[in-house]
Design a protein around this motif. Structure first.
Motif, PDB file in Angstrom:
ATOM      1  N   GLN A  29      50.120  28.736  59.481  1.00 52.63           N
ATOM      2  CA  GLN A  29      49.933  27.589  60.358  1.00 52.63           C
ATOM      3  C   GLN A  29      51.121  27.475  61.316  1.00 52.63           C
ATOM      4  OE1 GLN A  29      50.108  23.972  58.135  1.00 52.63           O
ATOM      5  NE2 GLN A  29      50.050  22.723  60.002  1.00 52.63           N
ATOM      6  N   ALA A  30      52.333  27.613  60.791  1.00 49.84           N
ATOM      7  CA  ALA A  30      53.536  27.496  61.617  1.00 49.84           C
ATOM      8  C   ALA A  30      53.532  28.545  62.720  1.00 49.84           C
ATOM      9  CB  ALA A  30      54.774  27.655  60.746  1.00 49.84           C
ATOM     10  N   LEU A  31      53.141  29.782  62.362  1.00 58.16           N
ATOM     11  CA  LEU A  31      53.165  30.867  63.346  1.00 58.16           C
ATOM     12  C   LEU A  31      52.125  30.629  64.436  1.00 58.16           C
ATOM     13  CD1 LEU A  31      53.629  33.779  60.835  1.00 58.16           C
ATOM     14  CD2 LEU A  31      55.196  33.238  62.696  1.00 58.16           C
ATOM     15  N   THR A  47      59.978  21.298  65.034  1.00 58.60           N
ATOM     16  CA  THR A  47      58.533  21.320  65.257  1.00 58.60           C
ATOM     17  C   THR A  47      58.178  22.665  65.879  1.00 58.60           C
ATOM     18  OG1 THR A  47      58.745  20.482  67.495  1.00 58.60           O
ATOM     19  CG2 THR A  47      58.543  18.852  65.738  1.00 58.60           C
ATOM     20  N   ALA A  48      56.885  22.871  66.093  1.00 57.07           N
ATOM     21  CA  ALA A  48      56.439  24.114  66.717  1.00 57.07           C
ATOM     22  C   ALA A  48      57.077  24.277  68.097  1.00 57.07           C
ATOM     23  CB  ALA A  48      54.919  24.122  66.826  1.00 57.07           C
ATOM     24  N   LYS A  65      52.489  39.095  63.695  1.00 56.43           N
ATOM     25  CA  LYS A  65      52.373  40.180  64.676  1.00 56.43           C
ATOM     26  C   LYS A  65      51.966  39.612  66.051  1.00 56.43           C
ATOM     27  CE  LYS A  65      51.118  44.146  66.644  1.00 56.43           C
ATOM     28  NZ  LYS A  65      52.046  45.032  67.291  1.00 56.43           N
ATOM     29  N   ASP A  66      51.042  38.646  66.044  1.00 55.96           N
ATOM     30  CA  ASP A  66      50.603  38.036  67.306  1.00 55.96           C
ATOM     31  C   ASP A  66      51.762  37.342  68.006  1.00 55.96           C
ATOM     32  OD1 ASP A  66      48.100  38.937  66.760  1.00 55.96           O
ATOM     33  OD2 ASP A  66      47.332  37.016  66.015  1.00 55.96           O
ATOM     34  N   GLN A 103      49.058  34.762  53.843  1.00 57.04           N
ATOM     35  CA  GLN A 103      48.315  35.836  54.533  1.00 57.04           C
ATOM     36  C   GLN A 103      48.612  35.786  56.032  1.00 57.04           C
ATOM     37  OE1 GLN A 103      44.514  36.887  53.354  1.00 57.04           O
ATOM     38  NE2 GLN A 103      44.801  36.306  51.242  1.00 57.04           N
ATOM     39  N   ALA A 104      49.896  35.674  56.361  1.00 59.04           N
ATOM     40  CA  ALA A 104      50.292  35.408  57.740  1.00 59.04           C
ATOM     41  C   ALA A 104      50.714  36.671  58.482  1.00 59.04           C
ATOM     42  CB  ALA A 104      51.423  34.392  57.744  1.00 59.04           C
TER      43      ALA A 104
END
Lengths: 455, 98
Positions: free
Chosen positions: A443-445, A285-286, A317-318, A311-312
């Motif tokens: 979404q995962a990031l 999970t996250a 980078k964040d 488009q992640a």
């Protein structure tokens, strides 16, 4: 005088291309090449004025305005994630222009041209036409208008051989008879050939195809230069033809496949093994991902096409910045054929302000991976498949890969357990040190970042 | 073969070798801008397109010449602009010398 001015343009192209080979000089190099182009255009216009021929200036000016507007809008509006298809489209326009220059010569000359002129006219027409239609099929595949999977023509790749042979025969007939109709037959067959040759090539082989089409557009321009007896076209075209060819070969080497294999094998149609998805994997999970990342010393990010699709690039980078603030060493390991064009990942990450000296290529990354605690794989598959190293039966056996299995923990972000383009299972997913995080990369990031911030 | 044609072959072969020598060992970071920039250079065919359009005689020649200029100009303007846009983004760590 005219020839000397064209020589200056040619020198600017060479200096500009040289500049494009180093990050610090690349932007200036591109501008020098553009200056060379402007010079060549001014020279030809002045030359036409001085010669005082009955020039159809309205046609020229209208063409420059229309083409300039289309080029400007496309170049400034298109998103960075759509860059591969844009480059493919521009390339198609270039090839088409060379084919049209040859067509104009055919219409103007009628019969009775010298044999060598007829030969270069056919070459310019045929190569330009293949580039035009091939590039637009590549554009369609990358844009998702045409299915990215390999689509074989009826009769398989043998059909392409027949079309190619017919194109050559029509070309020879054009040279031998001097009849216009044979030129048009050859040009028409070349258009068909471009479509039928690119359709069977799978999406993951696109870096090679785009690079090869780029080389062909250069050759077409050089041939057009012979047709109209212009040195600037010959120099510019030959430079691009050679440069594109080198890049093409580098891409093929990076996949450990011959160019012929990529172009003619229809690779990717291999049957998918049945037991995919039935073996147990460790799901993450996250929060699991966040804990693994936040307590590491050294983290590698391995981006793949999934990063571009989602488009992640800003999200990654964040997350990397958040990890760096915690004192973690983050770098990006980039396989030469990750994505859909040569250097695709580098451009995307550059857009997100990732400094280019954090981007490691295969040779730099592999020694680092053995000392890396956590590898975060984002939508990459075949380029990290250990079967390439240890399974001689694997279709990708022998392809150099990123050795992510050398790191302590690997987190694979993927939308599902579906196999990559090669249609083969990835043993890495079932290893003890691998966590599978099933989600869209962006979404995962984002979820992992908020989980890291909560720690 | 005419002298001009043979001179053209000489120029072609030499320019191709220059291309080979320049491009060897380019870092992968620059593969996309390099390809895109090279692609714009192949738009040099714009010179041929302008000649074809300017000397067009008859409707078919006008149509071909017009389309040739449009196609080549899209390639040149679009190619150089998009390459510049990409290269604008390439940065190093601020203050960190290479």
């Amino acid at each position: 005088m005219t020839e000397l001015a064209y020589l200056a343009a040619g020198v600017l192209f060479i200096v500009g291309l040289k500049g494009l080979t180093s990050p610090t000089t690349a932007r200036r190099g591109n501008r020098l090449a553009a200056l060379g182009m402007l010079l060549a255009v001014i020279v030809v216009v002045v030359d036409l004025i001085v010669d005082d021929v009955a020039a159809a200036w309205a046609v020229v000016i209208a063409g420059l305005i229309v083409g300039g507007a289309i080029g400007f809008i496309l170049a400034t509006r298109v998103q960075m994630t759509d860059m591969p298809q844009l480059v493919a489209a521009f390339n198609g326009f270039g090839g088409g222009a060379s084919a049209l220059v040859a067509s104009a010569a055919i219409v103007a000359a009628g019969s009775g041209v010298a044999t060598e002129t007829a030969v270069v006219t056919v070459l310019s027409l045929v190569i330009g036409a293949v580039t035009l239609s091939g590039s637009f099929v590549a554009f369609g595949k990358l844009q998702g208008i045409i299915a990215g999977r390999p689509i074989s023509p009826p009769g398989g790749t043998a059909t392409n051989g027949v079309i190619a042979a017919l194109t050559v025969i029509a070309g020879i007939a054009a040279v031998a008879t001097g009849e216009d109709v044979w030129y048009w037959v050859a040009g028409g067959l070349a258009l068909v050939l471009g479509v039928s040759a690119v359709m069977p090539i799978g999406g993951a082989d696109m870096p090679v195809v785009i690079s090869l089409l780029n080389s062909l557009s250069g050759v077409a321009a050089a041939m057009a230069g012979f047709v109209i007896g212009n040195q600037a076209l010959i120099v510019g075209g030959a430079l691009v033809g050679a440069a594109g060819f080198i890049l093409t070969v580098e891409m093929s080497v990076a996949m450990n496949r011959s160019l012929a294999n990529i172009l003619f094998s229809g690779f990717g149609g291999a049957p998918v093994s049945d037991d995919i998805g039935t073996k147990p994997v460790k799901r993450a999970t996250a929060d699991d991902a966040a804990i693994a990342l936040a307590y590491a010393d050294k983290v590698a990010v391995v981006p793949g096409y999934g990063l571009a699709v989602a488009q992640a690039q800003h999200a990654v980078k964040d997350l990397a910045s958040a990890l760096e603030e915690r004192g973690i060493d983050v770098y990006y390991a980039i396989h030469p054929v990750a994505g859909r064009m040569p250097g695709h990942m580098n451009v995307l990450l550059a857009e997100a302000d990732v400094p280019y000296d954090q981007l490691y290529d295969l040779d730099q990354a592999n020694p680092q991976l053995t000392q890396t605690d956590v590898v975060l794989v984002l939508g990459a598959n075949d380029v990290i498949n250990p079967s390439a190293k240890d399974d001689p039966d694997s279709p990708i056996y022998g392809m150099p890969i990123l050795d992510v299995d050398e790191a302590t923990t690997t987190i694979v972000v993927k939308r599902s357990l579906s196999p990559g383009f090669a249609g083969i299972d990835n043993p890495l997913f079932y290893e003890d040190g691998t966590l599978m995080y099933f989600a869209d990369a962006k979404q995962a990031l984002e979820e992992t970042l908020s989980a890291v911030e909560r720690l | 073969m005419s002298d001009a044609f043979i001179a053209g072959i000489v120029v072609f072969v030499l320019a191709a070798f220059v291309g080979f020598e320049i491009i060897r060992r380019v870092p992968p970071t620059l593969h996309t801008p390099l390809m895109s920039g090279a692609n714009a250079i192949s738009g040099i065919t714009i010179v041929g397109a302008i000649i074809a359009a300017a000397l067009a005689d008859g409707w078919l020649a006008v149509v071909i010449g017009f389309l040739a200029v449009v196609f080549a100009t899209v390639n040149v303007i679009g190619g150089f602009l998009v390459t510049d846009r990409m290269l604008e983004m390439f940065k190093r760590v601020p203050g960190k010398p290479k």
